[in-house]
Design a protein around this motif. Structure first.
Motif, PDB file in Angstrom:
ATOM      1  N   GLU A 174       5.475   5.047  -0.522  1.00 12.89           N
ATOM      2  CA  GLU A 174       5.801   6.429  -0.432  1.00 12.89           C
ATOM      3  C   GLU A 174       6.873   6.552   0.384  1.00 12.89           C
ATOM      4  OE1 GLU A 174       2.379   8.527   0.343  1.00 12.89           O
ATOM      5  OE2 GLU A 174       1.150   7.529  -1.274  1.00 12.89           O
TER       6      GLU A 174
ATOM      7  N   GLY B  43       0.803  -1.320   0.278  1.00  8.84           N
ATOM      8  CA  GLY B  43       0.004  -0.103  -0.062  1.00  8.84           C
ATOM      9  C   GLY B  43       0.776   1.226   0.033  1.00  8.84           C
ATOM     10  N   ASN B  44       0.473   2.143   0.824  1.00  3.08           N
ATOM     11  CA  ASN B  44       1.250   3.570   1.146  1.00  3.08           C
ATOM     12  C   ASN B  44       2.450   3.409   1.470  1.00  3.08           C
ATOM     13  OD1 ASN B  44      -1.231   4.593  -0.094  1.00  3.08           O
ATOM     14  ND2 ASN B  44      -2.170   4.963   1.869  1.00  3.08           N
TER      15      ASN B  44
END
Length: 407
Positions: A72, A68-69
């Motif tokens: 980042e 997922g995130n």
């Protein structure tokens, strides 16, 4: 007023002309701007690396889509089972922030994390959740549980947050921290500077020449106010450095991880300066009066040691105010004049002191300063011309009772 202006101008030129002053200004500016600039450019576009080793075949995290995130903030390296030792060396060398090993025991997934300091909690949570889902899917298949039932069982419970009124929630603790630390450092540093300056003038016999031209009291207040203005200049330069860093986009409102300086509104900043100046004036008079009693720099500690204890009390009680501003001992101590500048301001920001208490604190500071000025004037007038090797506290109290000589 003419003589005072000349004395103040003389001391300001003396202070600003010292190399130590400019070193004390330049080094913090370079340190602040350099630190935030270095961390900004170093971290720009650079991600911490995380090593993941899948030892088993049933439970695996081998696709960035599962993370997922987290992608980042982290770069994930998927390694083979025989590369564990190499990955451990990478953690020790700083190539990886942490190593995660996914294995299987008794049909259940096992997540092992290896690190030097602390593992990234967000990564641990995501990996744990991913493996839990894989295990649930495996069990549901073996037990013949339908996908809809499994999805229903995995529905997270509802969490309702109710924030009750707290002594420290949503309070400008960062401002309090900065104020308490600033008061402690600058009063201690410049207070000792006042005392050392007076002793230096006495030991060099310059005082005997100056006292024939200017009243002793004029010299005392000129020295106190000049040190106060120099201290204020230091604070403003440091604050300006943070503003420069923030304007360049090198840091947000969090100047440091534990100091949120977003509470520096105009009104708070004005109160900050007011209480700093009043607290400095109050303490500066005591340092000047006691410094005038010492004939050698070695004797300064004997007279100023009580003030150092007061400074420590201000510091520790001020820090305690951030955690427990409504404590009865904090409230009581905030009405003790030598503690009022630090504690009353801190209590007000933390919401435990009403507006009338803040106003009362200002009155206490003003009245105490006026009373101290009478005592300080008397001690300074008599002390600057006294060259005895040692002076007992009994003699000091005796000097307070005697009529001050005309200056």
């Amino acid at each position: 007023m003419g003589n005072f202006g000349k004395v103040l101008e003389f001391h300001l030129k003396e202070q600003f002309g010292k190399k130590g002053f400019w070193i004390g200004i330049i080094i913090p500016v370079i340190a602040i701007i350099g630190f935030f600039g270095f961390t900004h450019f170093k971290s720009d576009g650079e991600k911490d690396a995380i090593a993941i080793v899948n030892k088993g075949t049933t439970y695996q995290v081998s696709d960035n889509a599962m993370l997922g995130n987290l992608k980042e903030d982290y770069e994930f390296k998927f390694l083979k089972g025989n590369q564990v030792s190499k990955a451990e060396l990478g953690v020790k060398d700083g190539d990886y922030e942490a190593l995660y090993i996914i294995d299987e025991q008794s049909g259940k997934p096992v997540l092992e994390q290896r690190y030097e300091f602390t593992p990234p909690a967000s990564v641990t949570t995501v990996l744990q959740g991913t493996l839990q889902q894989q295990y649930s899917a495996k069990v549901s298949t073996e037990q013949g549980i339908s996908g809809d039932v499994l999805k229903e069982l995995q529905t997270p419970i509802t969490i309702k947050d109710t924030v009750l009124d707290s002594d420290t929630d949503d309070k400008p603790t960062g401002v309090v921290w900065v104020f308490v630390f600033t008061m402690y450092m600058f009063i201690l540093m410049y207070g000792i500077g006042i005392a050392n300056g007076i002793v230096g003038e006495k030991s060099s016999r310059v005082m005997e020449i100056m006292i024939t031209k200017v009243k002793p009291i004029t010299m005392m207040y000129g020295k106190i106010i000049s040190n106060m203005l120099v201290g204020l200049a230091n604070i403003l330069v440091i604050l300006a450095s943070f503003l420069v860093v923030q304007s360049l986009g090198w840091a947000d409102s969090m100047a440091l991880d534990f100091i949120d300086v977003s509470g520096f509104t105009v009104s708070v900043t004005l109160l900050f300066i007011l209480f700093f100046l009043s607290g400095f004036m109050l303490n500066g008079m005591i340092y000047a009066a006691l410094g005038s009693l010492a004939s050698r720099s070695e004797d300064i500690g004997n007279f100023t040691s009580p003030l150092m204890m007061i400074s420590l009390a201000n510091f520790f009680l001020g820090m305690m105010t951030m955690g427990n501003p409504t404590a009865s001992y904090i409230t009581i101590c905030s009405y003790i004049p030598v503690l009022t500048p630090t504690l009353m301001f801190s209590r007000y920001l933390m919401g435990s002191a009403a507006g009338w208490e803040l106003a009362l604190g200002i009155v206490i500071i003003i009245v105490t300063t006026l009373l101290l000025s009478v005592i300080a004037n008397r001690l300074y007038k008599r002390g600057v011309m006294k060259y005895s090797e040692k002076m007992s506290w009994k003699q000091v109290f005796g000097m307070m009772k005697k009529e001050s000589i005309k200056g």
